[in-house]
Design a protein around this motif. Structure first.
Motif, mmCIF file in Angstrom:
data_model
loop_
_atom_site.group_PDB
_atom_site.id
_atom_site.type_symbol
_atom_site.label_atom_id
_atom_site.label_comp_id
_atom_site.label_asym_id
_atom_site.label_seq_id
_atom_site.Cartn_x
_atom_site.Cartn_y
_atom_site.Cartn_z
ATOM 1 N N THR A 1 6.195 11.657 7.835
ATOM 2 C CA THR A 1 6.161 11.668 9.296
ATOM 3 C C THR A 1 5.197 10.588 9.757
ATOM 4 O O THR A 1 4.067 10.489 9.248
ATOM 5 N N TYR A 2 5.648 9.761 10.721
ATOM 6 C CA TYR A 2 4.836 8.670 11.259
ATOM 7 C C TYR A 2 4.480 8.990 12.708
ATOM 8 O O TYR A 2 5.357 9.292 13.518
ATOM 9 N N LYS B 1 0.835 -1.199 0.000
ATOM 10 C CA LYS B 1 0.000 0.000 0.000
ATOM 11 C C LYS B 1 0.873 1.252 0.000
ATOM 12 O O LYS B 1 2.043 1.225 0.341
ATOM 13 N N SER B 2 0.250 2.377 -0.377
ATOM 14 C CA SER B 2 0.927 3.653 -0.287
ATOM 15 C C SER B 2 1.254 3.938 1.172
ATOM 16 O O SER B 2 0.507 3.539 2.071
ATOM 17 N N PRO B 3 2.380 4.649 1.447
ATOM 18 C CA PRO B 3 2.691 4.996 2.837
ATOM 19 C C PRO B 3 1.568 5.725 3.545
ATOM 20 O O PRO B 3 1.464 5.678 4.766
ATOM 21 N N LEU B 4 0.706 6.405 2.789
ATOM 22 C CA LEU B 4 -0.381 7.159 3.403
ATOM 23 C C LEU B 4 -1.590 6.290 3.722
ATOM 24 O O LEU B 4 -2.575 6.769 4.274
ATOM 25 N N GLN B 5 -1.541 4.982 3.384
ATOM 26 C CA GLN B 5 -2.694 4.092 3.579
ATOM 27 C C GLN B 5 -2.427 3.022 4.623
ATOM 28 O O GLN B 5 -3.066 1.976 4.601
ATOM 29 N N VAL C 1 0.061 8.732 8.953
ATOM 30 C CA VAL C 1 1.253 9.034 8.155
ATOM 31 C C VAL C 1 0.989 10.334 7.406
ATOM 32 O O VAL C 1 -0.069 10.508 6.795
ATOM 33 N N ALA C 2 1.942 11.248 7.457
ATOM 34 C CA ALA C 2 1.792 12.539 6.787
ATOM 35 C C ALA C 2 2.931 12.743 5.798
ATOM 36 O O ALA C 2 4.064 12.327 6.046
ATOM 37 N N ALA D 1 4.800 18.356 8.703
ATOM 38 C CA ALA D 1 3.876 17.271 8.359
ATOM 39 C C ALA D 1 2.599 17.850 7.764
ATOM 40 O O ALA D 1 2.027 18.801 8.297
ATOM 41 N N ASP D 2 2.161 17.264 6.632
ATOM 42 C CA ASP D 2 0.990 17.777 5.902
ATOM 43 C C ASP D 2 1.186 19.233 5.503
ATOM 44 O O ASP D 2 0.228 20.002 5.408
#
Length: 310
Positions: free
Chosen positions: A162-163, A127-131, A173-174, A190-191
């Motif tokens: 950023t986790y 998956k994508s790091p954001l998922q 995850v941002a 982050a974001d």
């Protein structure tokens, strides 16, 4: 297991090769010297009996596939024999093979953190790091030894993500925006967004580390004619004000930290002046007042006391 060229590192630290024949014969080779032995398997206890002629071993099956055979000496807790199929693992790197197998079976994604630790995120399925919110993680130090990672905010080694980790799970995850200060130091938001004013309240770190309390200045020479003063508290952006460079007819160049991007107001601070610093108290005329919209813009004057506009 039978009729395959198995190899292991023996007690002497040397490579010993074994071939289990189907007729229960055993061929052992070490440094080109061949010894004949025998073997048997007891399925009721998942145990393998090996007669190496010089000794006899009873080994308990721990793991087996076509590439690796892991056996534990009976009656011990951790005395293991790791055999590699020489045809499929010619470098005998059993640990590396098992790690790859584990990653595939558990769908693990590994992330190196900027601070040196490593996190392994389970069931990612590419998956994508954001998922990967709410996914379980295991943490290791730089030497791949298990290490407890406290709850907190962590930045990837590449500084792109950023986790936020809590209770051994990824909470969020941002994607990071890189912000360079006027001193040339790069921070991670982050974001974050290019429009600095939209980053109020966001998490900000420096090289993956949290920031207790600090004010940074950035973008003083941007095309808009003003920069930013960013106040950081507990690694969050708590306040954003504006900085503007103006010249005074009395021969000074000053930078003012303003509450508004477009006008000077009472309470704004003089944070820099030249050729004399700090700027003496007094009344000054603004050379470029027409584009400044000062609160006394009709007269283009600036009253200063204790480096504060009054």
């Amino acid at each position: 297991m039978v009729d395959k060229p198995w190899a292991m590192i023996d007690e002497d630290g040397e490579i010993q090769k074994l071939i289990f024949k189907r007729d229960k014969g055993l061929i052992l080779s070490k440094n080109g010297k061949v010894t004949l032995g025998s073997w048997d398997y007891f399925p009721e206890s998942k145990s393998l009996y090996i007669d190496r002629s010089v000794d006899k071993l009873l080994l308990n099956e721990q793991f087996i596939d076509e590439n690796v055979l892991i056996l534990k000496k009976d009656g011990t807790d951790n005395q293991l024999y790791a055999l590699a199929n020489e045809n499929t693992i010619p470098d005998y790197n059993v640990a590396g093979y098992l790690e790859t197998l584990r990653f595939e079976k558990l769908k693990i994604t590994e992330v190196a953190l900027y601070t040196g630790e490593i996190i392994q995120i389970h069931n990612t399925d590419k998956k994508s790091p954001l998922q990967i919110a709410n996914h379980a993680v295991e943490t290791f130090d730089a030497n791949k030894e298990p290490a407890k990672l406290p709850d907190g905010i962590y930045v990837s080694q590449c500084k792109k993500f950023t986790y936020i980790i809590q209770n051994g799970r990824i909470q969020r995850v941002a994607t990071n925006y890189s912000l360079k200060s006027n001193e040339g130091i790069t921070y991670e938001i982050a974001d974050g967004e290019l429009n600095i004013e939209n980053n109020l309240g966001n998490i900000i770190t420096l090289n993956g580390r949290l920031i207790d309390s600090k004010k940074i200045y950035t973008n003083l020479e941007n095309p808009l004619g003003y920069g930013y003063a960013i106040m950081i508290d507990s690694s969050h952006i708590s306040r954003i004000t504006f900085t503007k460079k103006i010249t005074l007819k009395e021969g000074y160049t000053v930078i003012i930290e303003q509450q508004s991007a477009h006008k000077i107001s009472k309470g704004d601070k003089i944070i820099f002046s030249e050729p004399i610093s700090p700027l003496p108290d007094g009344k000054y005329r603004i050379s470029d007042w027409w584009g400044t919209n000062v609160w006394e813009s009709w007269w283009g004057t600036l009253r200063v006391k204790d480096l504060t506009v009054i």
